[in-house]
Design a protein around this motif. Structure first.
Motif, PDB file in Angstrom:
ATOM      1  N   GLN A  82      -2.543   4.462  -9.800  1.00  0.00           N
ATOM      2  CA  GLN A  82      -1.542   4.046  -8.825  1.00  0.00           C
ATOM      3  C   GLN A  82      -1.315   2.532  -8.818  1.00  0.00           C
ATOM      4  O   GLN A  82      -0.649   2.009  -7.911  1.00  0.00           O
ATOM      5  CB  GLN A  82      -1.945   4.513  -7.419  1.00  0.00           C
ATOM      6  N   TRP A 102      -5.914   4.668  -1.925  1.00  0.00           N
ATOM      7  CA  TRP A 102      -4.797   5.435  -2.487  1.00  0.00           C
ATOM      8  C   TRP A 102      -3.526   5.129  -1.708  1.00  0.00           C
ATOM      9  O   TRP A 102      -3.572   4.657  -0.575  1.00  0.00           O
ATOM     10  CB  TRP A 102      -5.096   6.940  -2.488  1.00  0.00           C
ATOM     11  N   THR A 104       0.198   6.782  -0.476  1.00  0.00           N
ATOM     12  CA  THR A 104       0.997   7.985  -0.242  1.00  0.00           C
ATOM     13  C   THR A 104       2.314   7.576   0.392  1.00  0.00           C
ATOM     14  O   THR A 104       2.329   7.064   1.519  1.00  0.00           O
ATOM     15  CB  THR A 104       0.256   8.971   0.692  1.00  0.00           C
TER      16      THR A 104
END
Length: 585
Positions: A82, A102, A104
């Protein structure tokens, strides 16, 4: 506002009293020291040794409703694909002790040591153009995770960028369904695929995966393809842990590189293949056994790591109780007879057998082994690898062994009646024979031999000793915690000390709470009373009861001794002896 403000820790102190972590008197003592020396109340609690950094962070997370992440749970593992290292540069991460995990949509999950630093939260929002979702972690965990992630992300990034061309070559390697184009197109594609798989970025990526596994004491590496992702897992002390995987399109370049190293056929994707190769790391020679199997999404690969320098075959160091060790040593020095080791795959049977051979080997004895595979090489012992495709089976090798003037023979596993009968007849004719069976406990070995067709009159004069064993993880001596288990947890058995131990996790054990493994075993000596019961076809339950009456201690009972000694945890013993302890977990 900062995490360590005085009023914040006053409320946190009350919460820690409610949780039973500290007492009111301890809190007052810490407040007094903080007023005297200055600084933060949390630091005062730590200096006084009343709490750990982890306990403070967990309590604060509960107070604020913010999730707590730790290295030990494997949750401080950022997503590799990512570009998180570009969102938050390494300098910013180190300076502020933050770690991106992470992304999203428009939100970014970040591990922080101080989730109440509003200025930092605002700066991160502007820097990343994302809404920040904080999770809390200890400073030490975040610092270590930062070094692991940013140290490896550049290598992964380089590999990802460079292997796009490899993916193109692999797509070319998918042979057309047209028979007319199949041969020429395949040859061209395979040449490109081999060339690309040997490029430096792919080599670095494979080296990184193997090096990380060795550094973390892994015994196996699993690379598994799925529809939209690949899984990378390491087996450490018998348990599988997920590792942040490379991008899905890197699956075939990695497989191809490892196949080339193992001298396997990179064009064959429909059949399982086995191979091996050796690496040298800081004067250590490490063997890697490679196995591939085709799945519906591609080839699954497993590498077994065998660190020759770390292998020490010492029977005393296996973990047997002193009384058990005496019985084992008595019977392995007999001139003839059959000794069986039982247990499931991965229970340490081969290691125990190698330790036995290392102890009893002598220039005056001719020792032969037949194995599948030969796990390690022992100097002074003749070891044979079975090759069923050319007819070299356990039974075939054993028949040849009898013409080699043997004193001691080791058979990797008794799988069929023919092998069993040759082992037993060898034991009856003056040879000492060692072998293994897959059974749950020691008394079950007798039933297994009967089930495959061995006659009782052959078992009774030949079988001397059966050892059933399991491996349980050792608690890290640096961070294990004592507690008092309930009667339900013990299944009605009382520990002598009244205390058990549980894992906590620290830097020395990679925040897992365990480091290494130890053997628990039950040792059954076949005496005249048991031989008569075998001849009379007595049931398994009666044989087991008689063995216990004669002094055999169960796996569960031996495991509880390890718990009392603080060597392992109650949960580990229960997991290893489930179905044998008489209680459910």
């Amino acid at each position: 506002m900062t995490l360590f403000s005085k009023d914040r820790y006053s409320r946190l102190g009350d919460l820690m009293i409610q949780e039973g972590i500290i007492t009111k008197a301890q809190l007052e003592e810490a407040i007094a020291r903080q007023r005297k020396e200055g600084g933060r109340l949390g630091e005062a609690l730590l200096k006084l040794g009343m709490v750990s950094e982890e306990q403070i962070v967990i309590a604060l997370g509960k107070q604020l409703g913010i999730p707590y992440f730790s290295l030990g749970t494997g949750m401080l593992k950022p997503a590799i694909d990512q570009n998180l290292e570009e969102l938050i540069p390494v300098e910013t991460a180190r300076k502020n002790l933050i770690l991106p995990l992470w992304r999203t949509l428009g939100s970014l999950t970040v591990a922080m040591a101080d989730p109440l630093d509003l200025i930092l939260m605002d700066n991160l929002k502007k820097l990343t153009s994302c809404q920040i979702n904080p999770v809390i972690a200890t400073k030490s965990d975040i610092a270590r995770a930062i070094e692991e992630f940013y140290g490896k992300s550049s290598l992964f990034k380089e590999a990802v960028a460079a292997t796009y061309d490899v993916s193109d070559a692999i797509r070319e390697a998918n042979i057309s369904e047209s028979e007319g184009n199949r041969v020429s197109q395949s040859e061209l594609s395979l040449e490109k695929l081999i060339a690309r798989a040997e490029e430096a970025p792919v080599v670095k990526l494979v080296d990184l995966i193997i090096r990380q596994a060795i550094d973390e004491r892994a015994s196996d590496i699993h690379l598994e393809p799925f529809r939209d992702k690949i899984n990378l897992r390491y087996r450490i002390d018998g348990k599988l842990y997920e590792i942040p995987p490379p991008a899905p399109h890197l699956h075939l370049p990695i497989i191809s590189r490892i196949k080339i190293l193992s001298k396997l056929d990179i064009a064959e994707k429909r059949l399982p293949q086995d191979g091996s190769f050796t690496v040298k790391l800081e004067n250590r020679v490490i063997d890697l056994r490679v196995s591939t199997v085709p799945t519906i999404y591609g080839e699954k690969l497993v590498l077994r790591i065998l660190d020759k320098t770390a292998m020490v075959f010492n029977l005393s160091g296996m973990g047997f109780e002193s009384g058990q060790l005496e019985k084992i040593r008595e019977w392995i020095k007999m001139p003839y007879g059959l000794v069986l080791l039982t247990g499931p795959t991965g229970s340490g049977k081969t290691t125990t057998l190698y330790s036995i051979l290392s102890e009893i080997k002598d220039p005056s004895k001719n020792i032969l082994t037949i194995e599948d595979p030969v796990e390690d090489h022992i100097e002074g012992i003749n070891q044979v690898q079975i090759k069923p495709d050319i007819g070299l089976t356990f039974a075939a090798a054993l028949r040849s062994f009898l013409r080699q003037d043997p004193d001691i023979m080791l058979v990797g596993e008794i799988r069929d009646l023919e092998t069993a009968e040759i082992c037993i007849r060898s034991a009856l004719t003056g040879h000492l024979v060692f072998s293994t069976l897959h059974t749950n406990d020691a008394p079950s070995a007798i039933n297994r031999l009967l089930d495959i067709g061995v006659k009782p009159y052959l078992i009774t004069p030949s079988l001397n000793l059966v050892v059933a064993q399991r491996l349980v993880r050792r608690l890290c001596p640096e961070c294990k915690e004592a507690y008092e288990p309930t009667k339900e947890q013990l299944g009605g058995i009382t520990l002598k000390t009244g205390l058990s131990y549980k894992p906590r996790g620290c830097p020395k054990c990679n925040h897992i709470g365990y480091s290494g493994r130890v053997c628990i075993a039950e040792v059954m000596v076949i005496n005249n009373e048991l031989r008569q019961m075998i001849t009379d076809h007595v049931s398994y339950e009666k044989i087991r009861k008689t063995a216990h009456d004669l002094g055999m201690q169960s796996l569960y009972a031996i495991g509880l001794k390890k718990v009392e000694a603080g060597i392992t945890s109650l949960q580990e013993v229960l997991s290893a002896t489930l179905g044998l302890s008489g209680i459910n977990i």
